[in-house]
Design a protein around this motif. Structure first.
Motif, mmCIF file in Angstrom:
data_model
loop_
_atom_site.group_PDB
_atom_site.id
_atom_site.type_symbol
_atom_site.label_atom_id
_atom_site.label_comp_id
_atom_site.label_asym_id
_atom_site.label_seq_id
_atom_site.Cartn_x
_atom_site.Cartn_y
_atom_site.Cartn_z
ATOM 1 N N LEU A 1 13.672 1.757 -4.378
ATOM 2 C CA LEU A 1 13.238 2.374 -3.096
ATOM 3 C C LEU A 1 11.949 1.514 -2.456
ATOM 4 O O LEU A 1 12.074 1.509 -1.118
ATOM 5 N N ALA A 2 11.189 1.243 -3.415
ATOM 6 C CA ALA A 2 9.978 0.386 -2.708
ATOM 7 C C ALA A 2 10.646 -0.977 -1.750
ATOM 8 O O ALA A 2 10.285 -1.313 -0.694
ATOM 9 N N PHE A 3 11.726 -1.623 -2.570
ATOM 10 C CA PHE A 3 12.262 -2.648 -1.869
ATOM 11 C C PHE A 3 13.042 -2.467 -0.473
ATOM 12 O O PHE A 3 12.636 -2.956 0.650
ATOM 13 N N ALA A 4 13.604 -1.158 -0.415
ATOM 14 C CA ALA A 4 14.264 -0.597 0.943
ATOM 15 C C ALA A 4 13.102 -0.386 1.968
ATOM 16 O O ALA A 4 13.566 -0.476 3.047
ATOM 17 N N LEU A 5 12.236 0.263 1.393
ATOM 18 C CA LEU A 5 11.181 0.756 2.471
ATOM 19 C C LEU A 5 10.554 -0.451 2.960
ATOM 20 O O LEU A 5 10.303 -0.689 4.167
ATOM 21 N N PRO B 1 20.103 -0.109 -2.093
ATOM 22 C CA PRO B 1 19.000 0.252 -3.212
ATOM 23 C C PRO B 1 18.856 1.532 -3.189
ATOM 24 O O PRO B 1 18.470 2.260 -4.315
ATOM 25 N N ILE B 2 18.769 2.246 -1.980
ATOM 26 C CA ILE B 2 18.542 3.673 -2.418
ATOM 27 C C ILE B 2 19.638 4.415 -2.958
ATOM 28 O O ILE B 2 19.290 5.442 -3.952
ATOM 29 N N TRP B 3 20.871 4.135 -2.691
ATOM 30 C CA TRP B 3 22.063 4.615 -3.553
ATOM 31 C C TRP B 3 21.861 4.445 -5.011
ATOM 32 O O TRP B 3 22.071 5.242 -5.865
ATOM 33 N N LEU B 4 21.514 3.284 -5.331
ATOM 34 C CA LEU B 4 21.506 2.678 -6.570
ATOM 35 C C LEU B 4 20.195 3.692 -7.507
ATOM 36 O O LEU B 4 20.158 4.006 -8.520
ATOM 37 N N ALA B 5 19.118 3.715 -6.843
ATOM 38 C CA ALA B 5 18.140 4.511 -7.118
ATOM 39 C C ALA B 5 18.377 5.674 -7.376
ATOM 40 O O ALA B 5 17.850 6.565 -8.193
ATOM 41 N N LEU C 1 12.923 0.833 -12.204
ATOM 42 C CA LEU C 1 13.874 0.277 -11.437
ATOM 43 C C LEU C 1 14.407 1.065 -10.378
ATOM 44 O O LEU C 1 14.290 0.418 -9.229
ATOM 45 N N ALA C 2 14.256 2.224 -10.522
ATOM 46 C CA ALA C 2 14.420 3.111 -9.233
ATOM 47 C C ALA C 2 13.401 3.143 -8.294
ATOM 48 O O ALA C 2 13.641 3.041 -7.171
ATOM 49 N N GLY C 3 12.207 3.065 -8.996
ATOM 50 C CA GLY C 3 11.146 2.991 -8.007
ATOM 51 C C GLY C 3 10.916 1.816 -7.260
ATOM 52 O O GLY C 3 10.498 1.537 -5.938
ATOM 53 N N THR D 1 0.802 -1.420 0.066
ATOM 54 C CA THR D 1 -0.150 -0.246 0.084
ATOM 55 C C THR D 1 0.820 1.275 0.016
ATOM 56 O O THR D 1 0.496 2.303 -0.849
ATOM 57 N N PHE D 2 1.977 1.208 0.629
ATOM 58 C CA PHE D 2 2.812 2.502 0.650
ATOM 59 C C PHE D 2 4.163 2.236 -0.264
ATOM 60 O O PHE D 2 4.651 3.179 -0.696
ATOM 61 N N CYS D 3 4.452 1.240 -0.611
ATOM 62 C CA CYS D 3 5.704 1.013 -1.507
ATOM 63 C C CYS D 3 5.179 1.286 -2.719
ATOM 64 O O CYS D 3 5.982 1.837 -3.768
ATOM 65 N N MET D 4 3.872 1.333 -3.099
ATOM 66 C CA MET D 4 3.331 1.320 -4.486
ATOM 67 C C MET D 4 3.391 2.926 -4.881
ATOM 68 O O MET D 4 3.663 3.204 -5.874
ATOM 69 N N VAL D 5 3.464 3.912 -3.615
ATOM 70 C CA VAL D 5 3.687 5.384 -3.941
ATOM 71 C C VAL D 5 5.142 5.637 -4.476
ATOM 72 O O VAL D 5 4.938 6.567 -5.480
ATOM 73 N N THR D 6 5.980 4.991 -4.262
ATOM 74 C CA THR D 6 7.186 5.258 -4.721
ATOM 75 C C THR D 6 7.468 5.002 -6.111
ATOM 76 O O THR D 6 8.164 5.748 -7.009
ATOM 77 N N VAL D 7 6.829 3.884 -6.569
ATOM 78 C CA VAL D 7 6.834 3.403 -7.910
ATOM 79 C C VAL D 7 5.950 4.344 -8.725
ATOM 80 O O VAL D 7 6.412 4.786 -9.745
#
Length: 264
Positions: free
Chosen positions: A184-188, A238-242, A179-181, A130-136
């Motif tokens: 970020l979703a994975f890290a969150l 993941p955040i650095w890569l994004a 990929l960036a989104g 529900t909240f990871c979707m927002v970053t994508v």
């Protein structure tokens, strides 16, 4: 002032890293010696391994769900005009703005009271999505706003169908944003603890939950530092890569704009 603020934030993280190698069980400072014993105990701990696998499983599945739903929502809200579009846009980004404890209580009530579903790792996955979707969604819609729609129109004029146009024209332009989104979703998802606390089953655990449960146990304190270091690394990479992917895509867009201006 910026240096002081960064020091205030990152000095405790550095202390956690040092204590994961500190030979003193009470973490005396300065360290009198260094050891890899705590790292060995962490890798030999069945509870740590189980929590790590669960965290990776939840993060990967919730990221996949977020990529699909976030991309579809971004394309619908950017490409089409319909009644209530602004309201839908607000509802999509609202979960990441709400306090985690509010989201956790709401989802717990929905699962246990309204749906009558037993809490498990799948409820955690749905909650994280529900909240990871927002970053994508934010990454994809930002890319769609910068994309040239004429390429898709040309593809349609040449006889390509909707899915062919998406596969050959739209998707390649969205690839880095997706990929960036996704990173970020994975890290969150990987280090989420508040929402997880309200939506996880009684017998299940994730890495952040394991840290919380063992933080104040003297025998587990050195191992907790090791697990915390692993959590830091898995969250930062993941955040650095994004960030690199986003910067590269912006640089490519700027370079294309300058090239077009030079041709004109």
């Amino acid at each position: 002032m910026t240096a002081l603020v960064l020091l205030f934030i990152y000095a405790p993280l550095l202390l956690v890293v040092v204590n994961s190698f500190n030979a003193d069980r009470t973490f005396g400072w300065p360290p009198k010696g260094f050891t890899l014993e705590w790292w060995g105990r962490a890798f030999d701990s069945e509870g740590v391994r189980e929590a790590l696998v669960n965290s990776l499983w939840v993060a990967v599945v919730s990221t996949v769900i977020s990529l699909i739903l976030g991309t579809m929502l971004a394309m619908a809200l950017q490409r089409y005009k319909f009644f209530g579009r602004d309201v839908v846009n607000l509802l999509v980004i609202l979960p990441i703005a709400l306090p985690g404890i509010v989201t956790g209580i709401a989802l717990n009530n929905m699962f246990t009271t309204i749906l009558g579903v037993s809490l498990s790792m799948w409820t955690v996955i749905i909650a994280h999505a529900t909240f990871c979707m927002v970053t994508v969604f934010n990454n994809v819609i930002a890319r769609l706003r910068r994309m040239n729609g004429r390429l898709e129109e040309a593809s349609a004029d040449l006889g390509a169908g909707v899915f062919t146009t998406f596969r050959l024209v739209t998707f390649p332009q969205l690839r880095s944003a997706l990929l960036a989104g996704g990173l970020l979703a994975f890290a969150l998802s990987f280090d989420e603890i508040i929402v997880t606390t309200f939506t996880i089953g009684a017998g299940d655990t994730t890495l952040p939950i394991w840290i919380l449960q063992n933080l104040f146990r003297p025998n587990q304190a050195p191992v907790v530092n090791v697990v915390a270091v692993v959590l830091i690394v898995v969250s930062i990479v993941p955040i650095w890569l994004a960030q690199r992917l986003s910067a590269d895509s912006v640089g490519i867009s700027a370079g294309r704009a300058r090239a077009r201006a030079a041709v004109k």
